[in-house]
Design a protein around this motif. Structure first.
Motif, PDB file in Angstrom:
ATOM      1  N   ARG A   1       0.810  -1.221   0.000  1.00 12.42           N
ATOM      2  CA  ARG A   1       0.000   0.000   0.000  1.00 12.42           C
ATOM      3  C   ARG A   1       0.845   1.274   0.000  1.00 12.42           C
ATOM      4  O   ARG A   1       0.462   2.278  -0.596  1.00 12.42           O
ATOM      5  N   GLU A   2       1.988   1.236   0.672  1.00 19.06           N
ATOM      6  CA  GLU A   2       2.832   2.422   0.696  1.00 19.06           C
ATOM      7  C   GLU A   2       3.304   2.791  -0.706  1.00 19.06           C
ATOM      8  O   GLU A   2       3.324   3.973  -1.078  1.00 19.06           O
ATOM      9  N   SER A   3       3.658   1.806  -1.512  1.00 22.52           N
ATOM     10  CA  SER A   3       4.089   2.062  -2.886  1.00 22.52           C
ATOM     11  C   SER A   3       2.956   2.658  -3.715  1.00 22.52           C
ATOM     12  O   SER A   3       3.177   3.554  -4.535  1.00 22.52           O
ATOM     13  N   ILE A   4       1.749   2.166  -3.486  1.00 23.66           N
ATOM     14  CA  ILE A   4       0.596   2.691  -4.217  1.00 23.66           C
ATOM     15  C   ILE A   4       0.307   4.131  -3.792  1.00 23.66           C
ATOM     16  O   ILE A   4       0.026   5.000  -4.631  1.00 23.66           O
TER      17      ILE A   4
ATOM     18  N   VAL B   1      -0.554   3.005 -14.315  1.00 26.69           N
ATOM     19  CA  VAL B   1       0.606   3.390 -13.511  1.00 26.69           C
ATOM     20  C   VAL B   1       1.250   2.191 -12.827  1.00 26.69           C
ATOM     21  O   VAL B   1       2.486   2.081 -12.771  1.00 26.69           O
ATOM     22  N   LEU B   2       0.425   1.280 -12.309  1.00 22.48           N
ATOM     23  CA  LEU B   2       0.930   0.214 -11.447  1.00 22.48           C
ATOM     24  C   LEU B   2       1.295  -1.076 -12.176  1.00 22.48           C
ATOM     25  O   LEU B   2       2.170  -1.814 -11.721  1.00 22.48           O
TER      26      LEU B   2
ATOM     27  N   GLU C   1       2.547  -2.472 -15.435  1.00 22.00           N
ATOM     28  CA  GLU C   1       3.158  -2.273 -16.744  1.00 22.00           C
ATOM     29  C   GLU C   1       3.000  -3.488 -17.658  1.00 22.00           C
ATOM     30  O   GLU C   1       3.135  -3.368 -18.882  1.00 22.00           O
ATOM     31  N   ASP C   2       2.714  -4.654 -17.095  1.00 18.69           N
ATOM     32  CA  ASP C   2       2.553  -5.852 -17.906  1.00 18.69           C
ATOM     33  C   ASP C   2       1.163  -5.964 -18.533  1.00 18.69           C
ATOM     34  O   ASP C   2       0.935  -6.817 -19.385  1.00 18.69           O
ATOM     35  N   GLU C   3       0.249  -5.110 -18.110  1.00 20.13           N
ATOM     36  CA  GLU C   3      -1.108  -5.142 -18.665  1.00 20.13           C
ATOM     37  C   GLU C   3      -1.187  -4.230 -19.885  1.00 20.13           C
ATOM     38  O   GLU C   3      -0.942  -3.029 -19.778  1.00 20.13           O
ATOM     39  N   VAL C   4      -1.539  -4.815 -21.015  1.00 20.37           N
ATOM     40  CA  VAL C   4      -1.645  -4.041 -22.253  1.00 20.37           C
ATOM     41  C   VAL C   4      -3.073  -3.579 -22.488  1.00 20.37           C
ATOM     42  O   VAL C   4      -3.317  -2.434 -22.879  1.00 20.37           O
ATOM     43  N   MET C   5      -4.029  -4.454 -22.246  1.00 15.58           N
ATOM     44  CA  MET C   5      -5.444  -4.124 -22.441  1.00 15.58           C
ATOM     45  C   MET C   5      -6.221  -4.576 -21.214  1.00 15.58           C
ATOM     46  O   MET C   5      -6.015  -5.686 -20.717  1.00 15.58           O
ATOM     47  N   HIS C   6      -7.092  -3.695 -20.730  1.00 10.85           N
ATOM     48  CA  HIS C   6      -7.872  -4.057 -19.549  1.00 10.85           C
ATOM     49  C   HIS C   6      -9.245  -3.401 -19.625  1.00 10.85           C
ATOM     50  O   HIS C   6      -9.371  -2.226 -19.981  1.00 10.85           O
ATOM     51  N   ARG C   7     -10.280  -4.167 -19.283  1.00 10.31           N
ATOM     52  CA  ARG C   7     -11.642  -3.655 -19.230  1.00 10.31           C
ATOM     53  C   ARG C   7     -12.197  -3.868 -17.829  1.00 10.31           C
ATOM     54  O   ARG C   7     -11.880  -4.873 -17.179  1.00 10.31           O
TER      55      ARG C   7
ATOM     56  N   GLU D   1      -5.396  -3.440  -6.007  1.00 16.04           N
ATOM     57  CA  GLU D   1      -4.361  -2.401  -6.085  1.00 16.04           C
ATOM     58  C   GLU D   1      -4.865  -1.175  -6.848  1.00 16.04           C
ATOM     59  O   GLU D   1      -4.648  -0.030  -6.421  1.00 16.04           O
ATOM     60  N   ALA D   2      -5.542  -1.407  -7.981  1.00 17.21           N
ATOM     61  CA  ALA D   2      -6.077  -0.290  -8.759  1.00 17.21           C
ATOM     62  C   ALA D   2      -7.183   0.429  -7.993  1.00 17.21           C
ATOM     63  O   ALA D   2      -7.320   1.662  -8.076  1.00 17.21           O
ATOM     64  N   ASP D   3      -7.985  -0.319  -7.240  1.00 15.00           N
ATOM     65  CA  ASP D   3      -9.008   0.290  -6.380  1.00 15.00           C
ATOM     66  C   ASP D   3      -8.364   1.209  -5.339  1.00 15.00           C
ATOM     67  O   ASP D   3      -8.832   2.328  -5.099  1.00 15.00           O
TER      68      ASP D   3
END
Length: 230
Positions: A3-6, A103-104, A106-112, A131-133
């Motif tokens: 969480r600190e990194s986020i 931002v978090l 980098e391995d995700e190219v496409m996301h819905r 993490e995105a939440d």
């Protein structure tokens, strides 16, 4: 990712927005609330941020779940798209969530994503979604800004005490429900998030001030330990 990194990732975006506010809004003076918009974060990151009437037909997700996409992140063309067919607090949280993925992860190219208002944060979700939440919550509701707004709202610093008197001010029709609320419920936090009148003062609810849902604000209030328990 911890969480600190986020938190630090969200803080870096806040700093970029603050440092570039004169370039972003020449001859205008915006409040921090107005600056905390996912489209502004996307602009700082050099992303194309689109608000569209819808993002197409319902999709199938995990375990055959069918949902209407509300957010899309496409790293290959540096684009985030958010559907406008949902309430504004959903549009804002979904947009910030997609920024979080960019931002978090980098391995995700496409996301819905399905429509998000922050209420699913306490539920069992894949780690990247949590993490995105959390990024979205940190970006839309910065700790320092909420602490200041909370102190101004209730004219006190530190955790809010739930006494006979304060419970009556928060819920005159049923103060006992707050006084006897279970610690693992969000009843007290939600009452603070949506409070529109306290101590004979009319207020703009914190959830409205920050443009988020009552539950998203309640969870953030809990994270910052703004409810005093005996």
């Amino acid at each position: 990712m911890n969480r600190e990194s986020i938190q630090q990732a969200a803080h870096r975006l806040h700093k970029e927005i603050w440092d570039n506010q004169e370039r972003l809004w020449p001859n205008r003076h915006l409040t921090p609330f107005q600056m905390l918009a996912p489209e502004v974060a996307a602009h700082i990151l050099g992303l194309d941020y689109q608000l569209l009437p819808n993002l197409g037909s319902p999709l199938f997700g995990r375990e055959g779940e069918r949902f209407k996409a509300a957010g899309l992140m496409n790293r290959s063309i540096r684009r985030i798209a958010v559907s406008t067919e949902f309430p504004m607090n959903v549009i804002r949280f979904t947009g910030a969530h997609e920024v979080g993925h960019f931002v978090l992860h980098e391995d995700e190219v496409m996301h819905r994503d399905k429509p998000l208002d922050g209420s699913a944060r306490g539920q069992s979700r894949p780690p990247k979604e949590r993490e995105a939440d959390y990024f979205a919550a940190c970006f839309l509701i910065p700790a320092r800004l909420l602490l200041d707004a909370f102190a101004a709202q209730f004219q006190m610093k530190g955790p809010f005490p739930f006494t006979d008197t304060t419970c009556y001010h928060l819920n005159p029709s049923d103060p006992w429900s707050l006084l006897n609320a279970e610690r693992d419920s969000l009843d007290r936090e939600i009452s603070l998030a949506r409070c529109a009148r306290f101590n004979n003062r009319n207020l703009i609810p914190l959830s409205v001030q920050f443009g988020v849902s009552d539950i998203a604000m309640a969870i953030r209030i809990r994270e910052l330990q703004l409810v005093r328990w005996p």
